[in-house]
Design a protein around this motif. Structure first.
Motif, short mmCIF file in Angstrom:
data_model
loop_
_atom_site.label_atom_id
_atom_site.label_comp_id
_atom_site.label_asym_id
_atom_site.label_seq_id
_atom_site.Cartn_x
_atom_site.Cartn_y
_atom_site.Cartn_z
N PRO A 11 0.67 -1.40 0.18
CA PRO A 11 0.03 -0.14 0.13
C PRO A 11 0.92 1.28 -0.10
CG PRO A 11 -0.72 -1.62 1.62
CD PRO A 11 0.37 -2.15 0.97
N GLU A 12 2.13 1.35 0.73
CA GLU A 12 2.70 2.44 0.84
C GLU A 12 3.56 2.68 -0.62
OE1 GLU A 12 3.29 4.54 2.88
OE2 GLU A 12 5.23 5.50 2.51
N GLN A 13 3.69 1.44 -1.39
CA GLN A 13 4.41 1.84 -2.56
C GLN A 13 3.30 2.25 -3.61
OE1 GLN A 13 5.79 -2.36 -3.18
NE2 GLN A 13 7.99 -1.58 -3.11
N LYS A 14 2.05 1.97 -3.37
CA LYS A 14 1.01 2.46 -4.40
C LYS A 14 0.84 3.77 -4.02
CE LYS A 14 -1.41 -1.94 -5.01
NZ LYS A 14 -2.46 -2.67 -4.43
N ARG B 13 3.64 -14.79 -5.06
CA ARG B 13 3.89 -13.46 -5.46
C ARG B 13 5.25 -12.74 -5.12
NH1 ARG B 13 0.01 -12.17 -8.89
NH2 ARG B 13 -0.06 -9.77 -8.39
N VAL B 14 5.55 -11.64 -5.94
CA VAL B 14 6.74 -11.18 -5.79
C VAL B 14 6.85 -9.76 -5.19
CG1 VAL B 14 8.93 -10.36 -6.96
CG2 VAL B 14 7.86 -12.23 -7.51
N GLU B 15 7.75 -9.62 -3.94
CA GLU B 15 7.89 -8.34 -3.51
C GLU B 15 8.57 -7.32 -4.14
OE1 GLU B 15 8.50 -8.43 0.87
OE2 GLU B 15 6.44 -9.31 1.01
N TRP B 16 8.67 -6.27 -4.12
CA TRP B 16 9.65 -5.43 -4.74
C TRP B 16 10.33 -4.27 -3.83
CZ3 TRP B 16 8.64 -0.91 -8.37
CH2 TRP B 16 9.75 -0.21 -8.90
N THR B 17 11.38 -4.27 -3.67
CA THR B 17 11.81 -3.09 -2.59
C THR B 17 11.95 -1.96 -3.48
OG1 THR B 17 14.02 -3.90 -3.31
CG2 THR B 17 13.11 -4.99 -1.37
N GLY B 18 11.85 -1.58 -4.46
CA GLY B 18 12.14 -0.29 -5.33
C GLY B 18 10.55 0.29 -5.29
N GLY B 19 10.67 1.43 -6.06
CA GLY B 19 9.41 2.37 -6.18
C GLY B 19 8.81 3.04 -4.86
#
Lengths: 52, 314
Positions: A11-14, B13-19
């Motif tokens: 949710p934070e990335q979104k 699923r895959v987590e992504w540490t970027g973004g």
């Protein structure tokens, strides 16, 4: 299936992505307004006094 | 590819540490404090230049110069991420801290560089646009990639990049480079070495750890202190040149003379006090005063000129 399709954003990335998208949108709108105003200023009175 | 490199596998699923970069992180890439000084000195160059420019065109010019300066800051942070990571002063910057990837910083910097030069060239004039392009090139390629890691003269020559903004501001109005704008350039150019070396004296361990050949690391603190005095001796009279050449008044001349003497006195103190906490205090005092000095000189130039214009119009 692309690797990216498996990525699940938190949710934070979104939320961060949304604010970045809004900032880019505002920047582009600002640029359009700026170019419009610069065009008007550059044209000045010339457009009115042009030879017909 | 960043998307693949930064991920960590979880079940299904895959987590992504970027973004995770915020808008503020990208703004930080532009080095806002440096940008504010660039805006201020460019504005002074614009106001002092003879003739005039439509307020909107002037605003667009200033905006383009600021964005161009910010873009070169972003490109500097992209290239220097490895050394920024090991220096305490810079370790929390967005790229070494991992909030923005190096490739994103590069793309951000390149896009803004091209955009700022195009806007300045098309909306204002191409002399100013070309000067901005050269400034970005000089800061990123000549200073960051070329000089910074190779020679203790890095900030002496590289200082030119920081000295160009008033010249660009002047060119934005007149479409040319003149003696007056070269004097404004020279003030910042001569100011840069004592300003940065005062800080480098205190932070020399940081620079040594990062392998950056700053003057105190290579030539030693003694030689650096002597060179600080030398550049301060050169800077003080150059600071008064605008009055001597007639494009600033006596008020500016008086302020520049007094502040120049104080600058020199603080530089001499840095040279004389070489040991213990007092030496550090003397260096930091010169560093902070140097910021005040440059700000005051350009502020007085600006205010005095606006006051003269106001009186002439009244």
């Amino acid at each position: 299936m692309d690797d990216r399709d498996l990525i699940e954003l938190t949710p934070e990335q979104k939320r961060k992505r949304r604010t970045r998208s809004i900032a880019i949108a505002l920047f582009l709108v600002g640029l359009v307004v700026l170019f419009y105003l610069v065009t008007i200023v550059k044209l000045g009175g010339n457009i009115a006094s042009r030879a017909i | 590819m960043a998307l693949v490199d930064d991920r960590s596998m979880t079940t299904g699923r895959v987590e992504w540490t970027g973004g995770s970069a915020s808008v503020g992180d990208y703004f930080e890439l532009l080095k806002p404090r440096v940008m504010s000084l660039v805006i201020f000195t460019a504005l002074t160059g614009m106001v002092l230049a003879p003739g005039g420019v439509h307020p909107l065109i002037g605003f667009v010019g200033l905006l383009a110069i600021a964005v161009g300066a910010g873009a070169s800051g972003a490109l500097n942070m992209w290239y220097d991420a490895d050394i920024d990571r090991v220096m305490s002063r810079t370790a929390r910057r967005p790229v070494p801290d991992g909030r923005i990837s190096a490739s994103a910083a590069l793309q951000f910097g390149v896009v803004l560089s091209v955009l700022s030069v195009m806007v300045l060239g098309v909306a204002v004039n191409w002399v100013a646009g070309s000067l901005l392009a050269f400034t970005i090139f000089f800061y990123v390629v000549v200073y960051t990639m070329g000089l910074k890691r190779r020679t203790p003269q890095n900030i002496v020559i590289g200082g030119a990049a920081g000295a160009f903004p008033p010249m660009i501001g002047w060119a934005a109005v007149t479409g040319a480079v003149s003696v007056e704008s070269i004097v404004l350039f020279l003030i910042i150019f001569m100011w840069t070495p004592p300003h940065f070396w005062a800080l480098a004296l205190v932070k020399s361990d940081d620079y040594a750890r990062a392998g950056v050949p700053m003057m105190p690391v290579v030539a030693g603190p003694g030689s650096t202190r002597r060179q600080i005095v030398l550049y301060s001796v050169l800077l003080a009279p150059i600071g008064v040149l605008p009055t001597l050449l007639g494009f600033a008044g006596l008020a500016y001349g008086a302020v520049a003379a007094v502040l120049g003497v104080v600058f020199l006195a603080l530089a001499v103190q840095v040279a004389r006090i070489t040991e213990g906490p007092a030496a550090r205090t003397a260096a930091m005092r010169l560093f902070f005063f140097s910021i005040l000095y440059l700000f005051a000189l350009f502020a007085v130039l600006l205010v005095e000129h606006l006051a003269v214009l106001h009186l002439a119009g009244a």
